[in-house]
Design an enzyme around this catalytic site. Sequence first.
Site, short mmCIF file in Angstrom:
data_model
loop_
_atom_site.label_atom_id
_atom_site.label_comp_id
_atom_site.label_asym_id
_atom_site.label_seq_id
_atom_site.Cartn_x
_atom_site.Cartn_y
_atom_site.Cartn_z
N TYR A 169 36.96 35.91 37.49
CA TYR A 169 36.64 37.06 38.10
C TYR A 169 36.98 37.09 39.64
CZ TYR A 169 33.23 38.21 34.50
OH TYR A 169 32.66 38.46 33.13
N ARG A 191 18.20 45.68 30.54
CA ARG A 191 18.61 47.04 30.00
C ARG A 191 17.72 47.55 28.86
NH1 ARG A 191 24.39 48.47 31.19
NH2 ARG A 191 24.77 46.61 30.49
N ARG A 248 14.51 48.51 38.04
CA ARG A 248 16.09 48.84 38.78
C ARG A 248 16.17 49.85 39.49
NH1 ARG A 248 21.84 47.71 36.29
NH2 ARG A 248 23.00 48.85 37.57
N ASP A 277 22.96 36.91 39.15
CA ASP A 277 24.12 37.12 38.42
C ASP A 277 25.21 36.20 38.97
OD1 ASP A 277 26.98 38.59 38.53
OD2 ASP A 277 25.85 39.54 37.32
N ARG A 317 19.62 37.15 28.72
CA ARG A 317 19.49 38.35 29.27
C ARG A 317 18.40 39.14 28.82
NH1 ARG A 317 25.65 40.62 28.00
NH2 ARG A 317 26.78 39.13 29.52
#
Length: 351
Positions: free
Chosen positions: A159, A36, A45, A82, A32
Amino acid sequence: MKDGPDVTSETKTILRALAGETLPTPPIWMMRQAGRYLPEYRATRAQAGDFLSLCYNPELAAEVTLQPIRRYGFDAAILFADILLLPQALGADLWFVTGEGPRLSTIQTQADFDKLGPAEDIHATLNPIYETVRILRRELPAETTLIGFAGAPWTVATYMIAGRGTPDQGPAHALMQENTPLFEALIRRITQGTIDYLAAQIDAGAEVVKIFDSWAGSLKGDAFRKYALEPAREITAALKARYPDIPVIGFPREAGDNYIGFAKATGVDCVALDNSVSATWAAQHVQVDGCVQGNLASRHMVTGGPALVDETRAIVKAFSKGPHIFNLGHGITPDADPDNVQRMIDAVRGQ
């Protein structure tokens, strides 16, 4: 840019480690690493509008992939995407809820499964991802390795079955027990889609691929063999048959003792380690089979201080007798301090 006359697959440090070479200073990248915690990522973003729009915009996805390379000079860049783009390409509905994460339409009955498309149809949705890879191969520094990735079938299935992330993957375990044929059909569909997805990333320019099994630790006993180990083996074998020189990294997170022998059983070139196992233990039990990647606790990127430097150096020392790629034990968190990332890199490189 393309590999120049002085930079080839034989000289890129990540590829050398993946080929089994023990290097005096381990190459380094960070899960990652585009994310962020970086102000430049947040700005891009915001420009994209939302997370999925960022993933499917090749120019902006390439930009955020390049940002940590410009800032830190990591030895590898990992494609910004992703793991849930594949289920979307298979026909699941996917959206993100601000502050809560991803949501998907659920696969809980045969009728739900029958709505999915065949694996070979994923590329119409995923073509923008392949374009991102092509841009990155042009734009990355010649010495920087490009890593592609996908989620492992078990993790992606959790998921798709629950429609969201769950603390114990309970819905997936329940379907596994209550409707094994349906569960296994879903695993097979994801496995084939993953092979096709990673192959297309390699065709576009990925030099390494990584299989993220984030929830492998919730599989025990024979279930780990059937639904974590075996799909990883099948994916790796299929890719190696087509691309024998492309390394594969496996990450069965929180596998514990199941890390032992994972490389031999699956054929992966490197086993990524979480920080629930010690580097000393992993050097003795996992690194004996080849390259390992990891495994600094992500919390050090938040807390910093002497503990960050001491633990980084201890991991480097523990793995110094074999092939090693330095990384975190999981992804860096949004509250991390960018300055701590530089401190970690300096500690790895002996500065």
